[in-house]
Design an enzyme around this catalytic site. Sequence first.
Site, PDB file in Angstrom:
ATOM      1  N   CYS A 316      40.632  38.232  39.919  1.00  0.00           N
ATOM      2  CA  CYS A 316      41.469  39.064  40.783  1.00  0.00           C
ATOM      3  C   CYS A 316      40.673  39.845  41.807  1.00  0.00           C
ATOM      4  O   CYS A 316      39.611  40.378  41.489  1.00  0.00           O
ATOM      5  CB  CYS A 316      42.214  40.108  39.957  1.00  0.00           C
ATOM      6  SG  CYS A 316      43.281  39.401  38.751  1.00  0.00           S
ATOM      7  N   ARG A 412      53.946  34.820  44.613  1.00  0.00           N
ATOM      8  CA  ARG A 412      53.494  35.796  43.633  1.00  0.00           C
ATOM      9  C   ARG A 412      53.003  37.064  44.330  1.00  0.00           C
ATOM     10  O   ARG A 412      53.063  38.146  43.796  1.00  0.00           O
ATOM     11  CB  ARG A 412      52.354  35.174  42.806  1.00  0.00           C
ATOM     12  CG  ARG A 412      51.766  36.094  41.774  1.00  0.00           C
ATOM     13  CD  ARG A 412      50.631  35.416  41.004  1.00  0.00           C
ATOM     14  NE  ARG A 412      49.745  36.442  40.463  1.00  0.00           N
ATOM     15  CZ  ARG A 412      49.952  37.067  39.326  1.00  0.00           C
ATOM     16  NH1 ARG A 412      50.974  36.758  38.590  1.00  0.00           N
ATOM     17  NH2 ARG A 412      49.119  37.999  38.926  1.00  0.00           N
TER      18      ARG A 412
HETATM   19  P1  XMP Z   1      41.811  36.752  33.059  1.00  0.00           P
HETATM   20  O1  XMP Z   1      40.928  37.954  33.101  1.00  0.00           O
HETATM   21  O2  XMP Z   1      42.294  36.426  31.693  1.00  0.00           O
HETATM   22  O3  XMP Z   1      43.102  37.169  33.926  1.00  0.00           O
HETATM   23  O4  XMP Z   1      41.184  35.586  33.734  1.00  0.00           O
HETATM   24  C1  XMP Z   1      44.212  36.338  34.074  1.00  0.00           C
HETATM   25  C2  XMP Z   1      45.315  37.085  34.797  1.00  0.00           C
HETATM   26  O5  XMP Z   1      44.929  37.412  36.138  1.00  0.00           O
HETATM   27  C3  XMP Z   1      46.092  37.495  36.969  1.00  0.00           C
HETATM   28  N1  XMP Z   1      45.863  36.674  38.149  1.00  0.00           N
HETATM   29  C4  XMP Z   1      45.507  37.163  39.352  1.00  0.00           C
HETATM   30  N2  XMP Z   1      45.358  38.432  39.780  1.00  0.00           N
HETATM   31  N3  XMP Z   1      44.730  37.613  41.913  1.00  0.00           N
HETATM   32  C5  XMP Z   1      44.998  38.652  41.078  1.00  0.00           C
HETATM   33  O6  XMP Z   1      44.862  39.801  41.502  1.00  0.00           O
HETATM   34  C6  XMP Z   1      44.862  36.315  41.547  1.00  0.00           C
HETATM   35  O7  XMP Z   1      44.605  35.399  42.326  1.00  0.00           O
HETATM   36  C7  XMP Z   1      45.284  36.084  40.205  1.00  0.00           C
HETATM   37  N4  XMP Z   1      45.553  34.937  39.513  1.00  0.00           N
HETATM   38  C8  XMP Z   1      45.903  35.353  38.259  1.00  0.00           C
HETATM   39  C9  XMP Z   1      47.261  37.012  36.151  1.00  0.00           C
HETATM   40  O8  XMP Z   1      47.987  38.142  35.723  1.00  0.00           O
HETATM   41  C10 XMP Z   1      46.578  36.288  35.000  1.00  0.00           C
HETATM   42  O9  XMP Z   1      47.377  36.202  33.839  1.00  0.00           O
END
Ligand code: XMP
Length: 497
Positions: A316, A412
């Site tokens: 993120c 999203r």
């Molecule tokens: P982890 O730390 O498990 O996090 O890899 C997965 C979660 O991150 C969110 N997610 C995003 N958040 N930009 C964001 O700010 C993105 O591109 C993105 N893609 C996923 C999402 O909540 C996921 O479950």
Amino acid sequence: DGFTAQQLFNQGVCYTYDDVIFHPGHIYFPAHEVDLTCNVTKNIKLRVPIVSSPMDTVTEAEMAITMASLGGMGFLHYNNTLEEQLRQVQKAKSHTPGFIVTPAVLSPTDTVSKLYDLKASRGFSSVCVTDSGSLGGRLLGLVTTRDFDFVTDRMTPLAEVMTTDLVTAPEGTTPEAAAELLKKIKKNKLPIVNAAGELVGLATRAAAKESRSLPAPGAPSLDSAGRLRVGAAVGTRESDKERVRALWQVAGVDAVILDSSQGDSTYQISMIQHIKASHPGLDVIAGNVVTGAQARRLIEAGADGLRVGMGSGSICTTQEVCAVGRGQATAVYHVARVANALGVPIIADGGIQNSGHITKALALGASAVMCGSLFAGTTEAPGEYFTLNGQRVKKYRGMGSLEAMAKGSESRYLSDTQALKIAQGVSGAVKDKGSVRRTVPFLAQAVKQGFQDLGANSISAARELLYGGGMRVEARTNAAQAEGNVHDMVAFEKRPW
Ligand code: XMP
């Protein structure tokens, strides 16, 4: 001695998991007696409080099937067409629980060269051969390494090398019966076929042996008809209403996630209201949120569960790009306090790197955790392995990365301009992590041990400690964090996942 969570999380500082540490409690039960049963939504119970994220490099049917088979649950991404997402839900819902191996399948006219490709990219050492070249086709044979090791002409069709003298088991065979049969026939693979001779699954000696040697996961997560539980993400556009209808009425999905990095919006509120009015029985998980006020608005609209986290995920960049978010431990505590009082479970989403983070999220009031990076790079994650700087890796990307948005996931992030896309995530790769069939049972067992140390034998016991003030917490300095990690040595053992 120490602070209550209420005291620690109300001092004008936000903390994430590594910043905080719990005081041990009093142990009065063995770790295996810890009950991690949780409600992931108001109406869906899981034995293992771990779910996989709706990301296109994390959850498609194979991940959803395996997560539910292990007692957790998978949420399918929606960076695809409605037809494709429906196919994924149907695949997961029609899977026979227990046969957690989805076989690699080729057709008799495919060549040995294709088999080598499959071996390199997906790690399969054997494939089933069916007339259609896919699962559901009539089973014709099996090709294992022994059949093609000495074949020099890679253009040889599989029809010429496959074994056709097969022992199969009928659809509906229990995992225990399949394991017994494998023992008796002294074979490594046992294809499962239906009455028409069509391939429906594969039991393997390796999977049977592994499931015996691993700590017991939860029983599979099943709906009232005995089918695996599966969730799916959707957006909040007008066209998503048809997606929700089809997912629920055609494919029988168990819950939908309204997938947004900032869920406190009129779009989500009206979508929740629409779903609750049009599809009674379908659970809606709203979010993401990080404050009690956001949580209250979505709960009042009818949400059956909430996803918590903004910018805490490993891929993120939301906090950096948009200046909003919250340290994940603080976010989980504050949202849980409001949601738990209103009877709505929360899922701590993002930033989970190890079992300690899961224990912390649950102890701070989450009912389950959602993982992306922890499960990316596993055999069950979509995509193929490739070699990067000498390491076997799989792609992992944020759903707000330019690459994922190019495929359609920009809703999203409520992007309202097609001309200028602002990325809120990155894309990259993660190391090969083997199968989630190993990872999840280890994580669940480690969390049980964490709960034992806290003196809580269930999630509700942890809640009593948390809200009763019996759970004592403190923030850790950087030096204390370094001390809590391995230091001053070269470690030979790695974590098992
Ligand atoms: P982890 O730390 O498990 O996090 O890899 C997965 C979660 O991150 C969110 N997610 C995003 N958040 N930009 C964001 O700010 C993105 O591109 C993105 N893609 C996923 C999402 O909540 C996921 O479950």
